[in-house]
Design an enzyme around this catalytic site. Structure first.
Site, PDB file in Angstrom:
ATOM      1  N   GLU A 156      -5.074  -8.759   0.926  1.00 22.03           N
ATOM      2  CA  GLU A 156      -5.719  -8.321   2.279  1.00 22.03           C
ATOM      3  C   GLU A 156      -7.256  -8.041   1.997  1.00 22.03           C
ATOM      4  OE1 GLU A 156      -4.235  -5.125   4.728  1.00 22.03           O
ATOM      5  OE2 GLU A 156      -2.150  -5.781   4.294  1.00 22.03           O
ATOM      6  N   GLU A 175       0.749  -1.136   0.003  1.00 20.21           N
ATOM      7  CA  GLU A 175       0.032  -0.065  -0.028  1.00 20.21           C
ATOM      8  C   GLU A 175       0.805   1.314  -0.094  1.00 20.21           C
ATOM      9  OE1 GLU A 175      -2.765   0.020   3.296  1.00 20.21           O
ATOM     10  OE2 GLU A 175      -3.823  -1.952   2.266  1.00 20.21           O
TER      11      GLU A 175
HETATM   12  C1  FCB Z   1      -4.484  -2.025   5.617  1.00 16.12           C
HETATM   13  C2  FCB Z   1      -2.847  -2.614   6.069  1.00 16.12           C
HETATM   14  C3  FCB Z   1      -2.966  -3.413   7.068  1.00 16.12           C
HETATM   15  C4  FCB Z   1      -4.132  -3.309   8.262  1.00 16.12           C
HETATM   16  C5  FCB Z   1      -5.422  -3.275   7.454  1.00 16.12           C
HETATM   17  C6  FCB Z   1      -6.798  -3.238   8.318  1.00 16.12           C
HETATM   18  O1  FCB Z   1      -4.385  -0.931   5.350  1.00 16.12           O
HETATM   19  O2  FCB Z   1      -2.026  -2.710   5.121  1.00 16.12           O
HETATM   20  O3  FCB Z   1      -1.763  -3.482   7.719  1.00 16.12           O
HETATM   21  O4  FCB Z   1      -3.938  -2.354   9.149  1.00 16.12           O
HETATM   22  O5  FCB Z   1      -5.523  -2.155   6.625  1.00 16.12           O
END
Ligand code: FCB
Length: 457
Positions: free
Chosen positions: A359, A163
């Site tokens: 994620e 990110e």
């Molecule tokens: C993302 C992050 C991760 C976590 C999630 C909820 O932005 O990459 O580390 O904090 O959000």
């Protein structure tokens, strides 16, 4: 509802959020140590000093992953464990920890997916300008080379950055994350140097010649107008530009989006740090793209913003949460369709390449009941809906190869500290006891069947 054979089901974590042991085996300080220890930055003053104590509980955590039947595990390497001050030879003890981790995963037939940078920059590099300095991109490639040299024989999936938008904008534009700057020019410069670091690290790893898969992870969000007005449609386009296209365009088209640059030029911020040849390195082919998806940005035009440092205020835009949306404990709207849209958009507008959801998950106000059970039915229905949305994107042509649920364990949720729980496994921070939640048991079944049963309620 079934998924293709070889579809990779796993979970994700990040070093600073789970490891603890911040002073051990030669680890140097990172910007998150500094930031979390400064008063006022993190909820309740929480820090990652102990976190889930994963550094000391590695074997127990590996056994739990195996018990749940995980096929893959995405983790990140803490740069300051490998290079305590961000340059020079590797600290062997730091590398040894990750060697034990990947060997332990392999012994249990769990595929390691390694992220090189999940936000814990060595503080020594921050002191020399951090991501606003070109030197950090070069140091990052050097660090990537050290980790790759040590682990490329056992790790097949390599992610350079997690990110870059969050690192650049929450860290340098809006001051919510380390290093806590509030300066659009710094955010743009950090953004470019993160992407350049990615490009240089890719070049370094490719030059070794091992047959591994190399990629990068972006957080992507559809951006839509809050109201049926041209002004809101324009605001949504500005947010899409900064949040999505500022990363997708250089990676896949070798160019920055002109509308975003001209907006920031109007604010006296520019991308003059870009040098000839940088975009060629940034846009070198990827083996896969990692997508982190949480929610959609619904925005309204807000020229008279009264909170000038709030996210997107510099775009004259304000995020809103639609009244009808179900909200997670983070206050984020639940929106599985957004995941389908994002995955399909990549294929249609950018490139048809292998994708991984690296994620996705939700925060719930979890607690252990008197029997010690954690019944997070909301998380089960959330995941069920998002897995279906991912399948829908595959039916529409997206080449999705795997899914990493955020997160394996409850952990240090950055500026929210330990107040927000995202884990499939509950962590009692006072005792470090791990308890798989209802969602963990349910996920094991999904993996075992490689598919979903009847829709969850
Ligand atoms: C993302 C992050 C991760 C976590 C999630 C909820 O932005 O990459 O580390 O904090 O959000």
């Amino acid at each position: 509802m079934n998924f293709p054979e070889n579809f990779l089901w796993g979970t994700a974590t990040a070093s600073y959020q789970i490891e603890g042991a911040v002073d051990e085996d030669g680890r140097g300080a990172s910007i998150w140590d500094t930031f979390s220890h400064a008063p006022g930055n993190v909820y309740r003053g929480d820090t990652g000093d102990v976190a889930c104590d994963h550094y000391h509980r590695l074997e127990e955590d590996l056994d739990l992953m195996a018990e749940l039947g995980l096929q893959a595990y995405r983790f990140s390497v803490a740069w300051p464990r490998v290079q305590p001050d961000g340059s020079g030879p590797a600290n062997q003890k730091g590398l040894d920890f990750y060697r034990r981790l990947v060997d332990g995963l392999r012994e249990r037939s769990i595929e390691p997916m390694l992220t090189l940078y999940h936000w814990d920059l060595p503080q020594a590099l921050e002191d020399r300008g951090g991501w606003t300095s070109r030197e950090t991109s070069e140091r990052f490639a050097e660090y990537a080379g050290l980790v790759y040299g040590a682990l490329s024989g056992t790790v097949s999936y390599w992610i350079t950055l997690n990110e870059p938008w969050v690192a650049a904008w929450l860290g340098h534009g809006y001051g919510v994350h380390a290093p806590g700057k509030q300066d659009a020019g710094a955010a743009l410069s950090a953004s470019h140097h993160l992407l350049l670091g990615h490009g240089l690290a890719m070049e370094r790893m490719r030059s070794v010649g091992d047959d591994n898969r190399l990629g990068v992870t972006l957080n992507l969000h559809p951006a839509v107008p809050g109201r049926d007005r041209d002004a809101d449609r324009e605001a949504a386009r500005r947010v899409d530009g900064q949040a999505n296209r500022l990363y997708l365009d250089p990676l896949f088209r070798g160019a920055y989006p002109e509308d975003v640059l001209s907006h920031y030029r109007g604010l006296g911020a520019d991308l003059s740090v870009v040098r000839d040849g940088d975009l060629r390195k940034i846009s070198a082919p990827l083996d896969f793209l990692g997508v982190n998806y949480y929610f959609r940005h619904t925005v309204r035009d807000a020229p008279e913003e009264d909170a000038p440092d709030a996210p997107f205020a510099d775009l004259d835009a304000r995020p809103i949460v639609p009244h009808a949306a179900e909200k997670t404990a983070m206050g984020w709207p639940v929106d599985p369709e957004g995941l389908t849209e994002i995955l399909v958009r990549i294929k249609e507008e950018y490139a048809d390449l292998p994708l991984y959801v690296t994620e996705n998950g939700r925060a719930v106000h979890d607690y252990a009941d008197p029997n010690g059970e954690v019944k997070d039915d909301e998380r089960v229905s959330y995941l069920d809906a998002h897995f279906r949305a991912a399948r829908e994107a595959m039916d529409r042509g997206a080449d999705l190869r795997g899914y990493m649920v955020w997160s394996f364990l409850d952990n240090f949720e950055w500026a929210e500290g330990y107040s927000k729980r995202f884990g499939l496994v509950f962590v009692d921070y006072a005792t470090q006891k791990r308890t798989p939640k209802t969602s963990a048991r349910w996920y094991s079944e999904v993996i075992r069947r490689n598919g979903l049963g009847e829709p969850a309620r």
